[in-house]
Design a protein around this motif. Structure first.
Motif: not given
Length: 191
Positions: A72, A162-163
Motif C-alpha cells: 500500500r 490505496e489498494g
C-alpha cells in the motif's frame, strides 16, 4: 361461515390487522438492519474495478515472500501469466521497460506465475530469457488465480496506492501504450 364473513367485512378489524402487520414489518426492518459502520462502503476484496484488490502472500522465484497489502502506498501491477502463453510472452518486454521507467516513482510489478498450471523450471527459463527484474511470485496452488477469478492468460490488474483496482485487462497482449496509461493512472497521488 356467516360469522367468518362478518369478520371479513368489519373495517375496524381489517384496520387493526393491517396496523399489526405494519408494526411487525417495521420492527423486523429495524431489528435486522446492519449498522452503517459495519459495512465496507463497497471496498471489499473483489477482482473488479473500483474494489480493493484481494490480498495474497506468495513466495517469489528468488525465495523471498511478497504480500500485496504490504505494498500500500505504491502503484502495483498484478500480472498473472504462464511460460507457455504466447500473449504473455509478447507483453513481458513492455512490462519490463515500464518497470525500468517507473519503479523510481513507486511502481511495483508483480508478475504472478500460475505455477499450478506451469512448471518452476519453465517459469525460471522464461524469466531468464526475458531478463525480467521485477518480482515473480509463484502461485503454486492456484489460490491467487482463484481469488482473482482467472479467466484467461494473461490477466492484469492495475492497483492504485490505496489498494483499489483501477483497471482490469483480461487477455492480451497489452500494448505498451495500454500498460503505460494504466501505470500513470495508478501512480497519481490520491491524497
Amino acid at each position: 361461515m356467516e360469522r367468518f364473513n362478518g369478520w371479513l367485512i368489519d373495517r375496524r378489524r381489517w384496520s387493526l390487522l393491517s396496523g399489526l402487520i405494519l408494526a411487525a414489518s417495521l420492527g423486523w426492518i429495524w431489528a435486522s438492519a446492519v449498522p452503517a459502520d459495519a459495512t465496507t462502503a463497497g471496498r471489499i476484496p473483489s477482482p473488479r474495478e473500483g474494489f480493493l484488490a484481494p490480498d495474497f502472500s506468495l513466495e517469489t522465484l528468488d525465495g523471498s515472500m511478497v504480500t500485496l497489502a504490504d505494498l500500500r502506498g505504491q502503484g502495483v501491477v498484478v500480472n498473472l501469466w504462464a511460460s507457455w502463453c504466447p500473449p504473455c510472452r509478447a507483453e513481458m518486454p513492455a512490462l519490463q521497460r515500464a518497470w525500468e521507467d517507473y519503479q523510481d516513482r513507486g511502481l511495483v510489478i508483480l508478475a504472478v506465475n500460475t505455477t499450478f498450471q506451469d512448471s518452476l523450471p519453465a517459469a525460471a527459463a522464461f524469466v531468464a530469457e526475458h531478463n525480467l527484474t521485477f518480482p515473480i511470485p509463484l502461485d503454486r496452488s492456484g489460490s491467487v488465480s482463484n481469488r482473482y477469478l482467472l479467466r484467461a492468460l494473461p490477466s492484469t490488474y492495475f492497483v492504485d496506492r490505496e489498494g483499489v483496482i483501477r483497471q482490469v485487462v483480461v487477455g492480451g497482449p497489452m500494448s505498451e501504450a495500454t500498460i503505460r496509461a494504466g501505470i500513470e493512472e495508478i501512480l497519481q497521488d490520491t491524497r
